[in-house]
Design an enzyme around this catalytic site. Sequence first.
Site, PDB file in Angstrom:
ATOM      1  N   LYS A  67       0.761  -1.307   0.042  1.00 26.04           N
ATOM      2  CA  LYS A  67       0.005   0.174   0.061  1.00 26.04           C
ATOM      3  C   LYS A  67       0.774   1.152   0.048  1.00 26.04           C
ATOM      4  CE  LYS A  67      -3.685  -2.455   2.233  1.00 26.04           C
ATOM      5  NZ  LYS A  67      -4.747  -2.531   3.330  1.00 26.04           N
ATOM      6  N   GLN A 111      -5.261  -2.303   9.248  1.00 26.22           N
ATOM      7  CA  GLN A 111      -5.019  -3.800   8.710  1.00 26.22           C
ATOM      8  C   GLN A 111      -5.708  -4.754   9.391  1.00 26.22           C
ATOM      9  OE1 GLN A 111      -3.866  -3.750   5.669  1.00 26.22           O
ATOM     10  NE2 GLN A 111      -4.191  -5.994   5.435  1.00 26.22           N
ATOM     11  N   ASP A 134     -11.112   2.333   3.842  1.00 26.59           N
ATOM     12  CA  ASP A 134     -11.524   1.150   3.562  1.00 26.59           C
ATOM     13  C   ASP A 134     -12.872   1.217   3.211  1.00 26.59           C
ATOM     14  OD1 ASP A 134      -9.519  -0.790   3.422  1.00 26.59           O
ATOM     15  OD2 ASP A 134      -9.289  -0.986   5.543  1.00 26.59           O
TER      16      ASP A 134
HETATM   17  N1  LIG Z   1      -7.941  -3.049   6.410  1.00 18.57           N
HETATM   18  C1  LIG Z   1      -8.243  -4.117   5.455  1.00 18.57           C
HETATM   19  N2  LIG Z   1      -7.663  -5.068   5.848  1.00 18.57           N
HETATM   20  C2  LIG Z   1      -7.693  -6.252   4.854  1.00 18.57           C
HETATM   21  C3  LIG Z   1      -8.215  -6.160   3.381  1.00 18.57           C
HETATM   22  C4  LIG Z   1      -8.575  -4.688   3.314  1.00 18.57           C
HETATM   23  O1  LIG Z   1      -9.198  -4.702   2.125  1.00 18.57           O
HETATM   24  N3  LIG Z   1      -8.618  -3.792   4.178  1.00 18.57           N
HETATM   25  N4  LIG Z   1      -7.863  -6.904   2.487  1.00 18.57           N
HETATM   26  C5  LIG Z   1      -7.288  -8.128   2.768  1.00 18.57           C
HETATM   27  C6  LIG Z   1      -5.746  -7.916   2.513  1.00 18.57           C
HETATM   28  N5  LIG Z   1      -5.419  -7.079   1.448  1.00 18.57           N
HETATM   29  C7  LIG Z   1      -5.509  -5.468   1.670  1.00 18.57           C
HETATM   30  O2  LIG Z   1      -5.182  -5.339   2.824  1.00 18.57           O
HETATM   31  C8  LIG Z   1      -4.791  -7.368   0.196  1.00 18.57           C
HETATM   32  C9  LIG Z   1      -4.624  -8.816  -0.198  1.00 18.57           C
HETATM   33  C10 LIG Z   1      -3.952  -9.236  -1.410  1.00 18.57           C
HETATM   34  C11 LIG Z   1      -3.557  -8.163  -2.240  1.00 18.57           C
HETATM   35  C12 LIG Z   1      -2.848  -8.550  -3.429  1.00 18.57           C
HETATM   36  O3  LIG Z   1      -2.333  -7.762  -4.026  1.00 18.57           O
HETATM   37  N6  LIG Z   1      -2.313  -9.785  -3.680  1.00 18.57           N
HETATM   38  C13 LIG Z   1      -1.663 -10.353  -4.631  1.00 18.57           C
HETATM   39  C14 LIG Z   1      -0.624 -11.380  -4.044  1.00 18.57           C
HETATM   40  C15 LIG Z   1       0.102 -11.101  -3.114  1.00 18.57           C
HETATM   41  C16 LIG Z   1       0.937 -12.189  -2.591  1.00 18.57           C
HETATM   42  O4  LIG Z   1       1.771 -12.949  -2.974  1.00 18.57           O
HETATM   43  O5  LIG Z   1       0.732 -12.436  -1.323  1.00 18.57           O
HETATM   44  C17 LIG Z   1      -2.318 -10.500  -5.932  1.00 18.57           C
HETATM   45  O6  LIG Z   1      -3.455 -10.983  -5.791  1.00 18.57           O
HETATM   46  O7  LIG Z   1      -1.822 -10.246  -6.793  1.00 18.57           O
HETATM   47  C18 LIG Z   1      -3.596  -6.879  -1.789  1.00 18.57           C
HETATM   48  C19 LIG Z   1      -4.141  -6.370  -0.717  1.00 18.57           C
HETATM   49  C20 LIG Z   1      -7.189  -8.676   4.209  1.00 18.57           C
HETATM   50  N7  LIG Z   1      -7.288  -7.509   5.050  1.00 18.57           N
END
Ligand SMILES: Nc1nc2c(c(=O)[nH]1)N[C@@H](CN(C=O)c1ccc(C(=O)N[C@@H](CCC(=O)O)C(=O)O)cc1)CN2
Length: 307
Positions: A67, A111, A134
């Site tokens: 982020k 988070q 969020d």
């Molecule tokens: N406050 C928040 N917490 C969480 C959220 C949220 O939207 N707000 N969502 C998820 C986690 N998340 C963002 O926080 C998130 C998860 C995955 C990705 C991402 O880019 N994933 C990559 C792979 C990354 C890897 O190898 O692990 C992909 O899909 O290409 C971004 C954000 C839970 N918590």
Amino acid sequence: MAETEQQTTQAPAAQGPQRLDGTATAGAIKGELAERVARLKERGIVPGLATVLVGDDPASHSYVGGKHRDCAEVGIASIRRELPETVSQEELEAVIDELNADPACTGYIVQLPLPGHIDTQAILERIDPDKDADGLHPTNLGRLVLDVYGEGEAPLPCTPHGIVELLRRHHIDLVGKDVVVLGRGITVGRPLGLLLSRRDVNATVTLAHTGTRDLDAVLSRADVVVAAIGVPHAVRPEQVKDGVVLLDVGVSRVLDTATGKKRLTGDVHPEAAAKASWVSPNPGGVGPMTRAMLLVNVVDAAERAAA
Ligand SMILES: Nc1nc2c(c(=O)[nH]1)N[C@@H](CN(C=O)c1ccc(C(=O)N[C@@H](CCC(=O)O)C(=O)O)cc1)CN2
């Protein structure tokens, strides 16, 4: 692809699925945001995203790091608050109060998940709704339910918004389509159901969950399936029809016996993906869109505050 071209959800699977490329789409959105941030800066306004990270979970650290890298890319200032796993409810609430009052922080996120001893709902409710990047504050979720706020007027939860935007930018028409959302969690399934049933999207939504009877029958009718349950390969080929659109949101880390290392696995079985007309890769599909829509919320909030 031509801007006006509408895609059907019934392309023959024999051609193999087309990719809903989240990385490229998020890149385009970040380019647009960089221009909006530059215009705000010309007026002396610097959007600033704060993140509150509790504990040592490597995945949460990695998401938060991403982020802040995204912020740097588009010119948003970064503020980081890192707290130990043992932080008390009162200490965490004090950090929330401080960010609510900090003019350099125009938006922030806590988070998730938080440690078990923390009352997550109380923390989310304490966030100033105007700084809720969020879209998970009850006031903003209530605005989503009411559906009377226009684009950019209230923050939307990042993953659901990212999914709808990913489909929209690939010209996949959802009007009248049967969309099955697997999972009713508060960050994805539940708000996504609301977003998809808005008049401007107009899909027919089924929110499936552990209480759903005959899931096979429900899935077999779906034009679009969004899988957000975090169960590796839960969506199997025999459950979906040819030409379905598949969005794979689930993230599980499973041991790869060949390499002895953990590898990221989605909710969609590769043979189910092979039957699809469109599929979001995982990684590289919905995840990057989640990050991009967080930036959208931050820039929208800064513009609203400056209006
Ligand atoms: N406050 C928040 N917490 C969480 C959220 C949220 O939207 N707000 N969502 C998820 C986690 N998340 C963002 O926080 C998130 C998860 C995955 C990705 C991402 O880019 N994933 C990559 C792979 C990354 C890897 O190898 O692990 C992909 O899909 O290409 C971004 C954000 C839970 N918590």
